[in-house]
Scaffold this motif. Structure first.
Motif, PDB file in Angstrom:
ATOM      1  N   HIS A 181       0.792  -1.272  -0.083  1.00  0.00           N
ATOM      2  CA  HIS A 181       0.159  -0.095   0.085  1.00  0.00           C
ATOM      3  C   HIS A 181       0.909   1.245   0.207  1.00  0.00           C
ATOM      4  O   HIS A 181       0.410   2.281  -0.492  1.00  0.00           O
ATOM      5  CB  HIS A 181      -1.201  -0.139   1.382  1.00  0.00           C
ATOM      6  CG  HIS A 181      -2.182  -0.959   0.983  1.00  0.00           C
ATOM      7  ND1 HIS A 181      -3.218  -0.342   0.166  1.00  0.00           N
ATOM      8  CD2 HIS A 181      -2.122  -2.263   1.035  1.00  0.00           C
ATOM      9  CE1 HIS A 181      -4.075  -1.482   0.083  1.00  0.00           C
ATOM     10  NE2 HIS A 181      -3.589  -2.441   0.673  1.00  0.00           N
ATOM     11  N   GLN A 182       1.949   1.251   0.489  1.00  0.00           N
ATOM     12  CA  GLN A 182       2.907   2.334   0.198  1.00  0.00           C
ATOM     13  C   GLN A 182       2.822   2.596  -1.077  1.00  0.00           C
ATOM     14  O   GLN A 182       3.085   3.823  -1.553  1.00  0.00           O
ATOM     15  CB  GLN A 182       4.437   2.147   1.034  1.00  0.00           C
ATOM     16  CG  GLN A 182       4.287   2.066   2.422  1.00  0.00           C
ATOM     17  CD  GLN A 182       5.563   1.435   2.903  1.00  0.00           C
ATOM     18  OE1 GLN A 182       6.580   1.201   2.297  1.00  0.00           O
ATOM     19  NE2 GLN A 182       5.794   1.388   4.343  1.00  0.00           N
ATOM     20  N   GLU A 183       3.209   1.683  -2.000  1.00  0.00           N
ATOM     21  CA  GLU A 183       3.537   2.022  -3.227  1.00  0.00           C
ATOM     22  C   GLU A 183       2.192   2.661  -3.795  1.00  0.00           C
ATOM     23  O   GLU A 183       2.062   3.456  -4.616  1.00  0.00           O
ATOM     24  CB  GLU A 183       4.064   0.490  -4.059  1.00  0.00           C
ATOM     25  CG  GLU A 183       4.121   0.917  -5.835  1.00  0.00           C
ATOM     26  CD  GLU A 183       5.144   0.003  -6.260  1.00  0.00           C
ATOM     27  OE1 GLU A 183       5.798  -0.967  -5.512  1.00  0.00           O
ATOM     28  OE2 GLU A 183       5.302   0.216  -7.455  1.00  0.00           O
ATOM     29  N   LEU A 184       0.959   1.968  -3.551  1.00  0.00           N
ATOM     30  CA  LEU A 184      -0.214   2.376  -3.914  1.00  0.00           C
ATOM     31  C   LEU A 184      -0.438   3.995  -3.594  1.00  0.00           C
ATOM     32  O   LEU A 184      -1.119   4.636  -4.446  1.00  0.00           O
ATOM     33  CB  LEU A 184      -1.238   1.643  -3.288  1.00  0.00           C
ATOM     34  CG  LEU A 184      -1.415   0.104  -4.026  1.00  0.00           C
ATOM     35  CD1 LEU A 184      -2.460  -0.904  -3.293  1.00  0.00           C
ATOM     36  CD2 LEU A 184      -1.494   0.343  -5.621  1.00  0.00           C
ATOM     37  N   ILE A 185      -0.138   4.160  -2.258  1.00  0.00           N
ATOM     38  CA  ILE A 185      -0.352   5.682  -1.862  1.00  0.00           C
ATOM     39  C   ILE A 185       0.158   6.208  -2.950  1.00  0.00           C
ATOM     40  O   ILE A 185      -0.389   7.445  -3.462  1.00  0.00           O
ATOM     41  CB  ILE A 185       0.440   5.982  -0.653  1.00  0.00           C
ATOM     42  CG1 ILE A 185      -0.572   5.255   0.474  1.00  0.00           C
ATOM     43  CG2 ILE A 185       0.559   7.287  -0.218  1.00  0.00           C
ATOM     44  CD1 ILE A 185      -0.036   5.267   1.962  1.00  0.00           C
ATOM     45  N   LEU A 186       1.478   6.154  -3.385  1.00  0.00           N
ATOM     46  CA  LEU A 186       2.247   6.988  -4.454  1.00  0.00           C
ATOM     47  C   LEU A 186       1.608   7.089  -5.829  1.00  0.00           C
ATOM     48  O   LEU A 186       1.363   8.219  -6.269  1.00  0.00           O
ATOM     49  CB  LEU A 186       3.609   6.581  -4.683  1.00  0.00           C
ATOM     50  CG  LEU A 186       4.523   6.995  -3.336  1.00  0.00           C
ATOM     51  CD1 LEU A 186       5.896   5.932  -3.340  1.00  0.00           C
ATOM     52  CD2 LEU A 186       5.038   8.415  -2.935  1.00  0.00           C
ATOM     53  N   THR A 187       1.334   5.883  -6.444  1.00  0.00           N
ATOM     54  CA  THR A 187       0.599   5.816  -7.616  1.00  0.00           C
ATOM     55  C   THR A 187      -0.828   6.326  -7.485  1.00  0.00           C
ATOM     56  O   THR A 187      -1.278   7.148  -8.536  1.00  0.00           O
ATOM     57  CB  THR A 187       0.492   4.469  -8.162  1.00  0.00           C
ATOM     58  OG1 THR A 187      -0.314   3.591  -7.321  1.00  0.00           O
ATOM     59  CG2 THR A 187       1.990   4.038  -8.439  1.00  0.00           C
TER      60      THR A 187
END
Lengths: 439, 439, 439, 439
Positions: free
Chosen positions: D160-166
């Protein structure tokens, strides 16, 4: 105001010609501006930055957007034409234009809820900036066209005050937490509903539209004659208790009660009660500015579409009034009642009706059977402001009388509100009419 | 017809009370039935079984379905209530009910084109079967209610005659081969269009609705008074040549000319000309009953929506007439012109207008600015036939005057046709009106 | 066939290089052409012109369109390149191109049901015309490329034979009359289903893809090695009786049994049973080529999507086989069973399985767990025929084995059929697999 | 950690059996938890409350929702089963469950952007509350199942860290102001791209899936054999400069380059360049974490769909690698490169490739030609966590290698990411493969 108006009818949508003897009123324009602008912001107290950012459906807008759009209206139509004007932000014209094709391209309406930037504090700075410039403008001698535009902008902002309330209500309804807009504001009155009586009018010619005594929108003009048939109007709005009987007798399951488009809508959207009603174990509850609470039978039923109003009326052996019938009944009545100034923002049980029907102004906008169209001789203003009203004169129905979220100074008997027949998130209700010859 | 009508106004949608002195007309009811039924079938000559099976859009129906539905109307409303009746087929009530919720469930409208069975020969057997039974019924003494129902069924079938033509035209248009309905039927007249003139009427009270002298639908009732403003009406319909100028001057690209819903529709559907127009290398061509051929400038422009009619009128500095204005102008005019009996099925250049505007009847249905609604005092019939007209009184606009596909015996000045504002596949055109005070 | 093939692998999608010792087979090409073309037309007997015109959904095509498209394939790829060729009709290339972007624009697939013209008799003339020219072509010495193209066209036509049957079944299902394709063809067998047993294979390297011994599509090439794990395959297809148990135990209401996309599809479309099943008072009925009749428990369950096949397998404690597992099991098995030649067009109870699983060929296409993709080293043909298979290698799942509507001469162990995972109108069924280590 | 794991393979999706000699790693679990949780919050610095509330499309979620959902994961799977547990808020299980059907009903995904309440400060209190309880839990001796669940929760939070960014990138892209996530973070490197070279592998059997040496998701299990063909892989990702050539040569206008579904998508959505590219007067610009700036030709092209990756590869005479080909190439390579720890969050020009292809880890997820499916022998965990991966094994494609927004500790050669083929808002790019035999 030092110069006398030279062109009595300059065709702006927002203002009737200003008679010389009413110039005094205009001296208060600056004060009126300040009061209305402050009232808008007062409505936002208690809303978080996140609350003011969200958009729950394409028809609604974020609070923040309303705050900016009403400001853009003054900036674009009053300030922008002036020498030396510099816009607050080069993109705000694009972001906060609502529907004026003539002004230029604009941000898509359904995506207004994506505008986390500009943040709410920037929007407030924008308001301050324009208020400052408007304050300077309002101290100068103004041409009548400018006076008309300021008055239009003020009335425009009042329209958006009501939308701020109806839009945030819808947004909160979409949240399973069902947050209250203002705790404790809409407690249930204990009283029973007044008995429904009928007031009769004979047929005859009636003058319809603004009488020219104050501000009016262009869609109230020109005043014209109409033959209005004999009719009886109900002494008050339909109550929740009466509407419950309609539901209990299968109102939402009987196609013969509905307009064809209404019946299709009922089936497609699964309607079984007004918007904001929810069937719980203990019976029907309702979402109000104070949160969820049981439906109060003496209160007027709100948040119904034209389709539901029409079906209810058919079930009740009646019909909806035409806008001319309504206006004839309201002509001369004082603009008073459960209006925005009460701060209740929820309809209340009707007071006793004496010499005329009760609740004509306030509580709820009343659906009429009249399709929204141009009055004979109507001409929209030239330019962008001609888009204010005229281009919507198709596929919408007229509502009359104002609601508990409408400021008193915004209303009059000739006022025409309009929404599509499936709209339910406005504060809309039902007043019955019937032919005198009906049994 | 031996029994005298005992209930002068029995409330059926299709018929006004039948005065005693017009009983003679009713003696011809059987003949009228036979003529109209045969006319329907004559329209299908030249169409293959496959042609009569297809459905090009949800608004249209297969020819075969029209043939069966009009037959079902007589079977269901006249024959079914009779002792000893046996339906031709147990499923046909389900398959060929159009929209009568009270009669029972029905096959979904958008899927009518999937009914390869029953085949066209079965449909013809169905017609023969019902015609036989109706023939027997029409030889008996009939109660006035039955007379009214037969008359309603005949007029209903005439409405579907026009739909057969407009629906097959749309189906053929969807076929890249662009087949002709009837070769050679719609050659281009060589003449130039008559000059456009204006006929003026003063304001005043006018009686609107059926005068009770013959058949009428319930939506033409009751006759009532209306205040009609002063107005000028154009001497003929707008021509293709005039409409080409609108196109050439960017009519489809200028939002300020359009209603808001109209402009959205133009953009979403990519409209750039009337339906059935196609830009070829040699200029604009048009799809007609005789196939593709160049647009003829003197002919009236057809297959425009209300949105286009309204935008054209605004561009031309005019507006559309109200239905009351139109009816006042047509009152007393003979029902003659380019009607279905001519067999042309395509609008023709206007003849010279003498004491009243030309082309009031025939050529094209004329869009009005009037939303389709109930007349004051209107009450639909009880039961299923109450669904005939009343439930459509929302979101539709009134058209007046009949077209080149309407039988003369079907029309009168009070006749109200209605379609949604985006409909283009009907034979709809534009007559301009204007305020006398406009420059 | 006089010239020897000079380019052993010419890359056409429809044919493997033709070894010299198999030239004899090619001598029968003309006869094969005639037999297959006649078989197509035999399938249409009993269908009316209207039946052959309708299209019940975008995925399906009218019978008439299949008849024309297969003809266009020969005309376009075999006849058009020849000197002096004149197309039968200038628009047919546009109308009857299915999906070959390289060939040019084409008529939109979802509107094929609107083509009442050309009529069925014109389509038959088109077939005669092309058959005549093809007959001449097939008497000449042909280059290997042309031989390959004819073989491809024949196999292409066989694919459309099956589609004619599945598409008309769907069209008839949409008709409330539920017409029978062929009366009496699909009576219920009385026997009980064979007991389900498991056949095991050890892990190991296996050669996958065509063995080059006859016709193959390009998607079966090149033959390549794959590591296939140990697996057990069911001795027959899942029966209706077994599937009824899945339904009865809530299979369509338990999300844990479904792929995420499958569960969403179940809810959106309201699936509660296979396509063509209907719950009547007496239990589940099924629509077959012979019309409606009760579900037969011993028959294989048909008309399930990949989602249903996958959910059933999960419920049964098993899974679907991969296409490599299936191909390894079918390698060497004779292509025989309940195939199109039987003329039953409906799956039958399984015969006893002896040395290998029963029903590998025929009855129903078997969903695999394998997504449809390119084999290692796959290269589509250059030009339009490269579009035959390659461009569909995404979002589809592989089915194996052929159905009761597939001709025997069209099948082999390496044959790969493919459809999206939500497709249900094909003759698709379920064979279970399981890991040997599972309890 | 005092108790030794008794069930070596307990079937949880998030963790492989923990060998005794790696118990030391588990001592750091508490520290790992704290570091990852803090890293999540660090990503939100600079985002306003409004920024964290908005949702730009159904596939994306508000920052605030990610913050809460990852917290709910620990609360629901670790804390809720414990004695005396009281949830932070009774509605949060409903609001912040993502897709676990087994856990209960949940708030509709497309409406997450309407949740102005709970406000961001409440979400932070929720995190504190759960962190406190998790801190206590992590100090106790834990059963291996719980260790596995904590590790799963940590890896889940990293996803979800990556999803926060995308997701915030997409939300900002929808805002005409195009706000920067972090000013100055993604300046353009000046260097030219490294020359593209090819690395070759011979065909052979290869072990695919986790080697059991650390954490893995269940979709990487079980390790199994596969026959991998000979192949060549590109030495680096495709650059923006190379992709510009594809655009300039009509890549988006040539159907022969595209999968059928891809071409339909291109036409329906009007794709003409990667997501976040915009053609300005001075050429192509790109939206980056630092705002809009010109496309840098040496950087890898990002934000392409599988369809675009596939079309580009076809245009370039190559193809995409299979996931097995990719994994064989990455086996043994160190997990290093342009990863989240760099804080750049934007792909960088490739370094020189030495003994293996460059950019295998980091920069961009690499689309493979492999459909996302179960490995042979795969079994999801029982209960809700079985939904973590397994139910998505249809209609999605595998991506490999991680991106500039993926933490290094989250990656390994066997890691399988997956998205639908039309997804473009992830940090996805293209690595080419080709058959050695191709010219």
């Amino acid at each position: 105001m030092q110069s006398e108006p030279s062109t009595p009818d300059h065709g702006l949508p927002g203002v009737e010609r200003v008679p010389t003897d009413r110039l005094a009123d205009l001296l208060d324009l600056g004060e009126h501006y300040r009061v209305v602008r402050a009232a808008t912001e007062a409505l936002c107290q208690g809303l978080s930055a996140e609350d003011q950012c969200i958009q729950s459906m394409p028809d609604a807008s974020p609070t923040k957007w309303h705050l900016a759009h009403t400001t853009w209206f003054f900036e674009n139509f009053l300030l922008a034409p002036r020498l030396g004007f510099r816009p607050f932000h080069p993109s705000f014209g694009y972001l906060f234009n609502s529907y004026y094709e003539s002004v230029g391209p604009r941000y898509e309406r359904p995506r207004r809820g994506l505008l986390s930037r500009p943040g709410i504090e920037v929007i407030h700075a924008y308001r301050r900036h324009v208020d400052q410039a408007m304050g300077e403008l309002l101290e100068e001698p103004l041409a009548p066209e400018s006076v008309a535009l300021v008055a239009l902008g003020i009335n425009h902002e009042q329209q958006h005050q009501e939308l701020i309330l109806t839009d945030i209500a819808h947004a909160f309804w979409c949240n399973p937490l069902r947050p209250a807009y203002r705790a404790g504001e809409s407690s249930i009155g204990a009283q029973e509903a007044e008995e429904l009586r009928w007031f009769a009018w004979p047929e005859g010619i009636h003058a319809v539209g603004t009488d020219g005594s104050g501000f009016s929108f262009d869609n109230e003009r020109p005043r014209h004659l109409a033959w209005v048939p004999e009719v009886e109007l109900a002494s008050r709005l339909v109550t929740c208790g009466e509407y419950l009987a309609f539901i209990d007798e299968g109102g939402y399951r009987r196609p013969e009660l509905w307009l064809s488009d209404g019946w299709r809508t009922v089936k497609e959207r699964g309607w079984a009660a007004p918007l904001y009603w929810e069937l719980q174990e203990s019976g029907w509850w309702q979402f109000t500015p104070g949160g969820m609470r049981p439906v109060a039978e003496a209160e007027p039923v709100a948040h119904v579409s034209l389709y539901e109003a029409d079906a209810y009326a058919r079930w009740a052996g009646a019909r909806l009034p035409s806008e001319e019938e309504w206006e004839r009944a309201a002509a001369g009545a004082p603009v008073s009642g459960n209006l925005a100034e009460q701060g209740r923002f929820h309809p209340a049980p009707a007071p006793p009706a004496r010499d005329r029907p009760a609740q004509l102004f306030g509580d709820l906008w009343e659906w009429t059977r009249s399709s929204y169209g141009a009055y004979p001789g109507y001409r929209p203003a030239p330019g962008a402001l001609g888009e204010y009203n005229g281009k919507f004169m198709c596929n919408q129905m007229v509502l009359r009388g104002g609601s508990c979220a409408t400021p008193a100074s915004h209303l009059r008997a000739s006022y025409r509100n309009f929404f599509p027949p499936d709209a339910r998130w406005q504060l809309s209700g039902i007043r019955l009419a019937k032919e005198p010859t009906w049994t």
